[in-house]
Design a protein around this motif. Sequence first.
Motif, PDB file in Angstrom:
ATOM      1  N   LEU A  93       0.821  -1.211   0.000  1.00 19.96           N
ATOM      2  CA  LEU A  93       0.000   0.000   0.000  1.00 19.96           C
ATOM      3  C   LEU A  93       0.854   1.259   0.000  1.00 19.96           C
ATOM      4  N   SER A  94       2.009   1.216   0.674  1.00 16.68           N
ATOM      5  CA  SER A  94       2.886   2.389   0.696  1.00 16.68           C
ATOM      6  C   SER A  94       3.466   2.673  -0.685  1.00 16.68           C
ATOM      7  N   ASN A  95       3.735   1.618  -1.468  1.00 16.22           N
ATOM      8  CA  ASN A  95       4.230   1.819  -2.831  1.00 16.22           C
ATOM      9  C   ASN A  95       3.143   2.376  -3.743  1.00 16.22           C
ATOM     10  N   VAL A  96       1.910   1.936  -3.533  1.00 16.43           N
ATOM     11  CA  VAL A  96       0.787   2.475  -4.302  1.00 16.43           C
ATOM     12  C   VAL A  96       0.604   3.963  -3.969  1.00 16.43           C
ATOM     13  N   TYR A  97       0.793   4.291  -2.704  1.00 19.97           N
ATOM     14  CA  TYR A  97       0.674   5.687  -2.260  1.00 19.97           C
ATOM     15  C   TYR A  97       1.696   6.579  -2.974  1.00 19.97           C
TER      16      TYR A  97
ATOM     17  N   VAL B  39       6.828  10.919  -8.015  1.00 20.10           N
ATOM     18  CA  VAL B  39       6.737  12.311  -8.480  1.00 20.10           C
ATOM     19  C   VAL B  39       5.349  12.846  -8.153  1.00 20.10           C
ATOM     20  N   LEU B  40       4.342  12.318  -8.846  1.00 22.58           N
ATOM     21  CA  LEU B  40       2.955  12.666  -8.529  1.00 22.58           C
ATOM     22  C   LEU B  40       2.371  11.528  -7.704  1.00 22.58           C
TER      23      LEU B  40
ATOM     24  N   ILE C  78      -5.589  12.169  -6.827  1.00 20.32           N
ATOM     25  CA  ILE C  78      -6.984  12.154  -6.362  1.00 20.32           C
ATOM     26  C   ILE C  78      -7.482  13.569  -6.123  1.00 20.32           C
ATOM     27  N   LEU C  79      -6.626  14.433  -5.575  1.00 21.08           N
ATOM     28  CA  LEU C  79      -7.013  15.824  -5.318  1.00 21.08           C
ATOM     29  C   LEU C  79      -7.401  16.526  -6.616  1.00 21.08           C
ATOM     30  N   VAL C  80      -6.601  16.358  -7.649  1.00 17.30           N
ATOM     31  CA  VAL C  80      -6.875  17.007  -8.941  1.00 17.30           C
ATOM     32  C   VAL C  80      -8.206  16.515  -9.507  1.00 17.30           C
ATOM     33  N   ILE C  81      -8.404  15.204  -9.472  1.00 14.95           N
ATOM     34  CA  ILE C  81      -9.642  14.617 -10.010  1.00 14.95           C
ATOM     35  C   ILE C  81     -10.863  15.118  -9.249  1.00 14.95           C
TER      36      ILE C  81
ATOM     37  N   LEU D  12      -5.869   7.170   2.636  1.00 14.93           N
ATOM     38  CA  LEU D  12      -4.563   7.640   2.167  1.00 14.93           C
ATOM     39  C   LEU D  12      -3.534   7.637   3.289  1.00 14.93           C
ATOM     40  N   LEU D  13      -3.936   8.057   4.471  1.00  9.98           N
ATOM     41  CA  LEU D  13      -3.010   8.049   5.604  1.00  9.98           C
ATOM     42  C   LEU D  13      -2.634   6.625   5.988  1.00  9.98           C
ATOM     43  N   CYS D  14      -3.582   5.717   5.855  1.00  6.82           N
ATOM     44  CA  CYS D  14      -3.317   4.306   6.139  1.00  6.82           C
ATOM     45  C   CYS D  14      -2.372   3.717   5.084  1.00  6.82           C
TER      46      CYS D  14
END
Length: 338
Positions: A172-176, A181-182, A188-191, A247-249
Amino acid sequence: MKQAEKLPIKEDSRLVKFFKKNNIILILILVYLAAALLASPALLGGKKNTFFTVANTFDLLTLIGVYGILAMGLTFVFIVGGIDLSIGYQVAFCAAIFAVMCRSGMNVILAMIITLVCGCAVGYLNGTIVTRIGIPPLIGTLAVMTALKGIVYIICPDSLSVGEATLGGNTLSNVYKLSGVLTLPVIILVILTVIFSIFLKYSITGSNFYIVGGNFEAGMLSGINPNRLSRIAYTLGGLCASLCGLLLCFRTNTATYNMGDGIDITAICAIVVGGVKMQGGRGNMAMCIMGVAVIQIITNVMDKLHYSTAVVSLVTGIVVILVLILDRFTSAKDVTME
């Protein structure tokens, strides 16, 4: 007697008018320039400027992403004239629920969906308490916050790992982090910014949010159901809180009891700095994100200068007060003497 002639009123330039209408843009520019000056080698005794590094810039964008998502949900609540003090512990609650499901071996995507539903349910509960039972938002959401705090402590009195949970073969940390870079919060914020902005500007429900927040009685007289709209706003707030919790998780691979501490105050301060009115009827996602950026830039540069958390809180509070004073004077109507 001759009627006194009216003195000609000097009109402001276009630039002055623009900044009066968009205080947050001027504030963001000034805060960024102040941060650049404070972190300059001249004031750091020749030490390297760590504020303008590429790594710090992307870290800053990631934090803006996480807090921005939470603040956008709270913006909906503010626009309809509400307030949600439970937003921080909604984040912790949803993170704890997600961690428990992951540790049980549940599919991560299913666990994420259930977590989002739980967030919406808590938000809807807040809206129901405020609109159907008639409890003031400040008291109602404070009670929900206290209950959530107890639930989170029961679930994870210290910290709770997500175990061996993976998504698409990655931790999950790698997915985060994605490409590094982005990061996931930024994307998610942009979307969400695009979706929510279109919703507020072009949908009937979004337009009615402003009507209800600006004048509750006028909204009722025009055939709008203010209570229903308030419940929708609180539900959207819960959705964004659950996203923030996920996201924090993802970032730490754990859920902690104190994950929600202070995050609600940070979000509220950011929204106020952005110019979103707590009384309702004014605000948008762009203002919200710029407010979050201001608070995060202040926090980031003071962290680089090794100031304590107490000093950061003091400076943030002063900035919020100054912004409110600026807004008070720039939004005041011109009064002409006859």
